[in-house]
Design an enzyme around this catalytic site. Structure first.
Site, PDB file in Angstrom:
ATOM      1  N   LYS A   1     -15.582  -7.437   5.247  1.00 27.17           N
ATOM      2  CA  LYS A   1     -14.892  -8.325   5.158  1.00 27.17           C
ATOM      3  C   LYS A   1     -15.097  -7.981   6.542  1.00 27.17           C
ATOM      4  CE  LYS A   1     -11.572  -7.212   1.670  1.00 27.17           C
ATOM      5  NZ  LYS A   1     -10.087  -5.981   1.152  1.00 27.17           N
TER       6      LYS A   1
ATOM      7  N   HIS B   1       1.044  -1.061   0.056  1.00 24.63           N
ATOM      8  CA  HIS B   1      -0.467   0.080  -0.264  1.00 24.63           C
ATOM      9  C   HIS B   1       0.840   0.889   0.278  1.00 24.63           C
ATOM     10  CE1 HIS B   1      -3.257  -2.513   2.283  1.00 24.63           C
ATOM     11  NE2 HIS B   1      -3.796  -2.638   1.007  1.00 24.63           N
TER      12      HIS B   1
ATOM     13  N   ARG C   1      -2.248  -6.296  -8.170  1.00 20.62           N
ATOM     14  CA  ARG C   1      -1.058  -7.472  -8.085  1.00 20.62           C
ATOM     15  C   ARG C   1      -1.078  -8.256  -8.844  1.00 20.62           C
ATOM     16  NH1 ARG C   1      -2.864  -8.869  -2.567  1.00 20.62           N
ATOM     17  NH2 ARG C   1      -4.537  -8.377  -3.685  1.00 20.62           N
TER      18      ARG C   1
ATOM     19  N   SER D   1      -2.921  -7.645   3.295  1.00 16.93           N
ATOM     20  CA  SER D   1      -3.040  -8.042   4.022  1.00 16.93           C
ATOM     21  C   SER D   1      -3.481  -8.922   5.442  1.00 16.93           C
ATOM     22  CB  SER D   1      -4.078  -6.558   5.034  1.00 16.93           C
ATOM     23  OG  SER D   1      -3.434  -5.454   4.553  1.00 16.93           O
TER      24      SER D   1
HETATM   25  O1  PNS Z   1      -8.396  -2.216   0.274  1.00 17.65           O
HETATM   26  P1  PNS Z   1      -9.950  -2.829  -0.143  1.00 17.65           P
HETATM   27  O2  PNS Z   1     -10.922  -3.408   0.919  1.00 17.65           O
HETATM   28  O3  PNS Z   1     -10.184  -3.549  -1.446  1.00 17.65           O
HETATM   29  O4  PNS Z   1     -11.135  -1.406  -0.001  1.00 17.65           O
HETATM   30  C1  PNS Z   1     -12.123  -1.270  -1.042  1.00 17.65           C
HETATM   31  C2  PNS Z   1     -12.954  -0.151  -0.804  1.00 17.65           C
HETATM   32  C3  PNS Z   1     -13.366   0.253   0.667  1.00 17.65           C
HETATM   33  C4  PNS Z   1     -11.985   0.704  -1.568  1.00 17.65           C
HETATM   34  C5  PNS Z   1     -14.256  -0.115  -1.229  1.00 17.65           C
HETATM   35  O5  PNS Z   1     -15.494  -1.137  -0.537  1.00 17.65           O
HETATM   36  C6  PNS Z   1     -15.007   1.067  -1.421  1.00 17.65           C
HETATM   37  O6  PNS Z   1     -14.796   1.993  -2.145  1.00 17.65           O
HETATM   38  N1  PNS Z   1     -15.320   1.366  -0.025  1.00 17.65           N
HETATM   39  C7  PNS Z   1     -16.229   2.628  -0.271  1.00 17.65           C
HETATM   40  C8  PNS Z   1     -18.198   2.174  -0.675  1.00 17.65           C
HETATM   41  C9  PNS Z   1     -18.338   2.142  -2.062  1.00 17.65           C
HETATM   42  O7  PNS Z   1     -18.478   3.366  -2.946  1.00 17.65           O
HETATM   43  N2  PNS Z   1     -18.667   1.373  -2.510  1.00 17.65           N
HETATM   44  C10 PNS Z   1     -19.062   1.188  -3.616  1.00 17.65           C
HETATM   45  C11 PNS Z   1     -17.564   0.947  -4.183  1.00 17.65           C
HETATM   46  S1  PNS Z   1     -17.654  -0.220  -5.851  1.00 17.65           S
END
Ligand code: PNS
Length: 177
Positions: free
Chosen positions: A42, A18, A91, A129
């Site tokens: 998650k 990250h 990745r 992670s």
């Molecule tokens: O590190 P991650 O868990 O892959 O990140 C995912 C994240 C936080 C980027 C995604 O869950 C997100 O954008 N959450 C905010 C809520 C939202 O906009 N959801 C629709 C995304 S398509």
């Protein structure tokens, strides 16, 4: 005009992968906002405040990066900040499907936000992670994978609570954030 980008993720916990994506983004843009979200898909190990603190510590050496709490939709957070570029790390091919779906969804939400992908360095391509949490469970040395404060936090947590738990390891696909 200032060029701004957002690096969103759940950062549970932040890894060197990250930090590398954020720092390479900061070399291209004038300001980078690393936004720490709760991901409802998650089960987070670390509370949001602690994840934010660890991200703040990990990027403190990069002057044009700020860390913010994600609230609501990513595209709305970006819009409120006047940001129209979202940077995601990739990745492996296995990340693609998940990221493709999120990028298309964010576009469908009707906001003028572009999602751009940055390839992880080869040395970080295996890193996630959840892998870090799995290794920390067993007391393995994760010093090459995470910032020192993250290593300390996971070690402390293992000693006091027995966490992180070994369940739910996810080697790729939505874990780089
Ligand atoms: O590190 P991650 O868990 O892959 O990140 C995912 C994240 C936080 C980027 C995604 O869950 C997100 O954008 N959450 C905010 C809520 C939202 O906009 N959801 C629709 C995304 S398509």
């Amino acid at each position: 005009m200032e060029r701004k980008a957002m690096c969103p993720g759940s950062f549970d916990p932040v890894t060197n992968g990250h930090v590398d994506i954020i720092s390479r983004t900061a070399a291209i843009f004038d300001e980078v906002v690393a936004t720490v979200f709760a991901n409802p898909n998650k089960d987070h190990l670390l509370p949001l405040d602690e994840r934010m603190e660890l991200v703040e510590g990990a990027v403190a050496h990069i002057p044009n990066v700020v860390v913010e709490r994600g609230d609501g939709l990513l595209v709305e957070c970006a819009r409120r900040r006047g940001i129209n570029v979202i940077i995601k790390g990739l990745r492996a091919v296995s990340d693609f499907e998940y990221e493709f779906q999120m990028a298309q969804t964010n576009r469908a939400l009707g906001n003028a936000v572009e999602t751009l992908f940055m390839m992880a360095r080869p040395e970080h391509a295996y890193l996630s992670s959840s892998l870090v949490k799995e290794l920390a469970t067993h007391g393995a040395d994760i010093g090459e994978m995470v910032p020192p404060a993250v290593q300390r936090a996971l070690e402390e947590r293992r000693k006091t609570t027995g966490e992180p738990s070994a369940s739910g390891i996810q080697l790729s696909g939505g874990d780089e954030g």
